[in-house]
Enzyme design. Sequence first.
Site, short mmCIF file in Angstrom:
data_model
loop_
_atom_site.label_atom_id
_atom_site.label_comp_id
_atom_site.label_asym_id
_atom_site.label_seq_id
_atom_site.Cartn_x
_atom_site.Cartn_y
_atom_site.Cartn_z
N LYS A 236 0.85 -1.19 0.00
CA LYS A 236 0.00 0.00 0.00
C LYS A 236 0.89 1.24 0.00
O LYS A 236 1.60 1.50 0.98
CB LYS A 236 -0.87 0.05 1.26
CG LYS A 236 -1.93 1.14 1.17
CD LYS A 236 -2.45 1.60 2.52
CE LYS A 236 -1.86 2.89 2.99
NZ LYS A 236 -2.00 4.04 2.10
N GLU B 256 10.64 1.03 9.82
CA GLU B 256 11.52 2.18 9.56
C GLU B 256 10.70 3.41 9.95
O GLU B 256 9.85 3.84 9.18
CB GLU B 256 11.92 2.23 8.09
CG GLU B 256 12.73 1.05 7.60
CD GLU B 256 14.19 1.13 8.01
OE1 GLU B 256 14.62 2.17 8.51
OE2 GLU B 256 14.90 0.13 7.83
N CYS C 243 13.39 11.17 6.93
CA CYS C 243 13.48 10.63 8.29
C CYS C 243 14.87 10.84 8.87
O CYS C 243 15.05 10.81 10.08
CB CYS C 243 13.11 9.17 8.29
SG CYS C 243 14.05 8.26 7.07
N GLU D 230 9.98 15.45 15.83
CA GLU D 230 10.44 15.48 14.44
C GLU D 230 9.74 16.65 13.74
O GLU D 230 8.51 16.71 13.71
CB GLU D 230 10.06 14.14 13.79
CG GLU D 230 10.67 13.90 12.45
CD GLU D 230 10.28 12.52 11.89
OE1 GLU D 230 9.18 12.03 12.19
OE2 GLU D 230 11.09 11.96 11.14
P1 NAP Z 1 2.41 7.91 8.21
O1 NAP Z 1 1.31 8.83 8.47
O2 NAP Z 1 2.79 6.94 9.27
O3 NAP Z 1 2.01 7.14 6.86
C1 NAP Z 1 2.86 6.19 6.29
C2 NAP Z 1 2.02 5.13 5.61
O4 NAP Z 1 1.22 4.49 6.60
C3 NAP Z 1 1.06 5.68 4.55
O5 NAP Z 1 0.97 4.76 3.49
C4 NAP Z 1 -0.25 5.74 5.32
O6 NAP Z 1 -1.38 5.66 4.50
C5 NAP Z 1 -0.13 4.49 6.16
N1 NAP Z 1 -1.01 4.47 7.32
C6 NAP Z 1 -1.41 5.50 8.10
N2 NAP Z 1 -2.23 5.05 9.08
C7 NAP Z 1 -2.36 3.71 8.89
C8 NAP Z 1 -3.07 2.67 9.57
N3 NAP Z 1 -3.83 2.92 10.63
N4 NAP Z 1 -2.96 1.42 9.11
C9 NAP Z 1 -2.21 1.14 8.03
N5 NAP Z 1 -1.51 2.07 7.34
C10 NAP Z 1 -1.58 3.34 7.78
O7 NAP Z 1 3.76 8.65 7.86
P2 NAP Z 1 4.00 9.81 6.82
O8 NAP Z 1 3.60 11.08 7.43
O9 NAP Z 1 3.41 9.46 5.50
O10 NAP Z 1 5.58 9.73 6.66
C11 NAP Z 1 6.43 10.45 7.44
C12 NAP Z 1 7.06 9.61 8.53
O11 NAP Z 1 7.76 8.52 7.95
C13 NAP Z 1 8.07 10.39 9.33
O12 NAP Z 1 7.95 10.13 10.70
C14 NAP Z 1 9.40 9.85 8.80
O13 NAP Z 1 10.45 10.01 9.69
C15 NAP Z 1 9.06 8.42 8.53
N6 NAP Z 1 10.02 7.84 7.60
C16 NAP Z 1 10.92 6.94 8.07
C17 NAP Z 1 11.87 6.40 7.24
C18 NAP Z 1 12.87 5.42 7.76
O14 NAP Z 1 13.51 4.77 6.96
N7 NAP Z 1 13.05 5.27 9.06
C19 NAP Z 1 11.91 6.76 5.89
C20 NAP Z 1 10.97 7.68 5.43
C21 NAP Z 1 10.02 8.20 6.30
P3 NAP Z 1 -2.17 6.98 4.01
O15 NAP Z 1 -1.22 7.73 3.18
O16 NAP Z 1 -3.31 6.42 3.23
O17 NAP Z 1 -2.59 7.69 5.26
#
Ligand code: NAP
Length: 487
Positions: free
Chosen positions: A181, A257, A291, A388
């Site tokens: 997804k 991650e 991130c 963050e």
């Molecule tokens: P997010 O809100 O956690 O969303 C990431 C993914 O999770 C999206 O596909 C989102 O879908 C999905 N999601 C959200 N709620 C969900 C649920 N209840 N069940 C299943 N899937 C769900 O994060 P983001 O704001 O997009 O990304 C930013 C974050 O990612 C930051 O904290 C960043 O640090 C972290 N990140 C970490 C790394 C690493 O390698 N450590 C790399 C890149 C980013 P929808 O889009 O449909 O809501």
Amino acid sequence: MTIQLNDSTLLKTQAYIDGQWVDGDKGETFAVTNPATGEHLADVASVGADETRRAIIAAEKAMVSWKALPAKTRSELLERWYSLIIDNQEDLAVLMTAEQGKPLFESRGEVAYGASFIKWFAEEGKRVYGDIIPSTADRRGVVVKQPVGVVAAITPWNFPNAMIARKVAPALAVGCAMVLKPAAETPLSALALVELANRAGLPAGLFSVLPGINAQAIGGEMTSNTIVKKVTFTGSTPVGKLLMKQCADTVKRTSMELGGNAPVIIFDDADLDAAVAGVLVAKYRNSGQTCICANRILVQEGIYDAFIEKFAAAVKGFRVGNGMDADSTHGPVITEKAATEIHAKVQSAVAEGATVVIGGQAGSQGACFYEPTILTNVTDKMRVFREEIFGPVAPVFKFSTEEQAIAMANDTQFGLAAYLYTENMGRVWRVSEGIDYGMVGVNETAISSEVIPFGGMKESGQGREGSKYGLDDYLETKYICIGGLNR
Ligand code: NAP
């Protein structure tokens, strides 16, 4: 068509399930917009739990013959996919900039970076070795590595290509199948990627892509379905924790991650120009939405003022604008909501005594823009230290001693990436070993590539992507005892 591609058939708006392009069962769609302009780009099929279940069943079926293939044959398909991605780099970059906002040069770089994982794992997948353990005279212990099973992946919008590539490449290389997804903001990059995999000869069902706005329904099916043996997630720490809890009921393996709160520690003896150049990249790349972005700049008191002066002068040279414009150095943030949240963190710091050196306002270019910002007079009590930021805001803290810098760096629940600038080799080792981070950049902030193990400690997650270690996340270790050898 609002996105001009050399190959317009790379713009896909349906889900890709079991080798077919399909609409969602209920015919629902969601809009994808350009954050730089607010322009409507496409309506994409939105799937739910039922379609996810079908994709999972198809993955289980496809995996039977896929895992039985010689690793070399799997590798050849990945190599073809890699070549097609490189051949279509410009179109993939244009799609990415349109839906995500980053400047085209960054998108081109991400496409190449993502593709590098596919090439790397095409090669590494041929090197999944086991062990023979000496035991008693009449028995041997044999350790074999086997694919973990059907993998479900959920990815974020900040790297719409690479976060997918570095999950799917090792999974397919070792014989797993995957259902994925992508983030709702950036499905077009994911769909173009799977179209190229299809052209490379991907067997039906092996890799399905499930766009949708009902993340809970898709994620709920992925985490509860007993066919799925592993969930790999890149995204925020709160969602990662939720998915881990959901996976507990069926004891799935997980790779997480998650978020970061990276410190950059700059000591008095640092090469100041190198430190400024490193922070500019680590802080403002992708408009601060990575991130491993520098979240807290810790500068020793002896060079603090000189650092601020050079740093601010460099930031003044940025050209913020639409990522499609060749002269834009920095694009928008992902949504208006994100820009509002970034501003709230800045305002909260200012209310508690922080000084805005540069920026500190919404950008004038559109609703999703935020000015590159530098804050001084910041403290460890402020949100910009604890949380963050995920935007182009650099809080610069002052410290006195090495011990204090280590304590400040570790004063967070996160532990993804950290950076330090010093010319003192003893300090390089003391600090690198004394800070609790999965990755440490010494006199360097561009630390990621396909050959290194990328991942975090503490609440930044578990598991590693890239390098030889990146295969382990998709392998089970099986011990076979072969006895009766003297009969
Ligand atoms: P997010 O809100 O956690 O969303 C990431 C993914 O999770 C999206 O596909 C989102 O879908 C999905 N999601 C959200 N709620 C969900 C649920 N209840 N069940 C299943 N899937 C769900 O994060 P983001 O704001 O997009 O990304 C930013 C974050 O990612 C930051 O904290 C960043 O640090 C972290 N990140 C970490 C790394 C690493 O390698 N450590 C790399 C890149 C980013 P929808 O889009 O449909 O809501």
